[in-house]
Write an enzyme that holds these catalytic residues in place. Sequence first.
Site, PDB file in Angstrom:
ATOM      1  CB  SER A 124      -0.901  -0.176   1.238  1.00  0.00           C
ATOM      2  OG  SER A 124      -2.008  -1.058   1.165  1.00  0.00           O
ATOM      3  CB  SER A 125       0.047   4.627  -0.962  1.00  0.00           C
ATOM      4  OG  SER A 125       0.109   6.125  -0.401  1.00  0.00           O
TER       5      SER A 125
END
Length: 209
Positions: free
Chosen positions: A59-60
Amino acid sequence: MNSIKNHLMCEEINKRFNLHPKVREAMESIEREVFVPAPFKHFAYTLNALSMQAQQYISSPLTVAKMTQYLEIDHVDSVLEIGCGSGYQAAVLSQIFRRVFSIERIESLYIEARLRLKTLGLDNVHVKFADGNKGWEQYAPYDRILFSACAKNIPQALIDQLEEGGILVAPIQENNEQVIKRFVKQNNALRVQKVLEKCLFVPVVDGVQ
């Protein structure tokens, strides 16, 4: 050098999302580069989600920070994560929670995540290869439960494993979009406390592989 890059990454996150001091400290304590596949190391400190194996993504860091903060992290002890992936989210949680439990259904990801977490000496993180929809009954109840993948609904097993008054944060599929919702458990049932924002996560899948 990496810690400077990590600090600058957190500065960028804070411009977009007002970080709780504990969340910022946790994000700065964990080098994202450790969790990023070799071909993408030069993107490790950007705010991009990055591809891993098995059609999964790390994920970011902006998303990781948000999901952590959405758990309402003050005065809590234990958290269960559904979808360990690279292990990055669990590592960040380990800097805030005394006990972190994370489940991964893809064996190759589980093996790699466990090794990364062990290498970092994060002894308060426990990772299990299993179907996340069934939870981890052995250590229940949990103060918090976090889905790191998008669910169509919340399985009863996980509701049962959440402490009364506890909080569950999950991306939920609604028609053609995903939204992050925060639930609170009251009288043995989940109640939506807040719809937080639209999102895009890989889906929760039954079983293991």
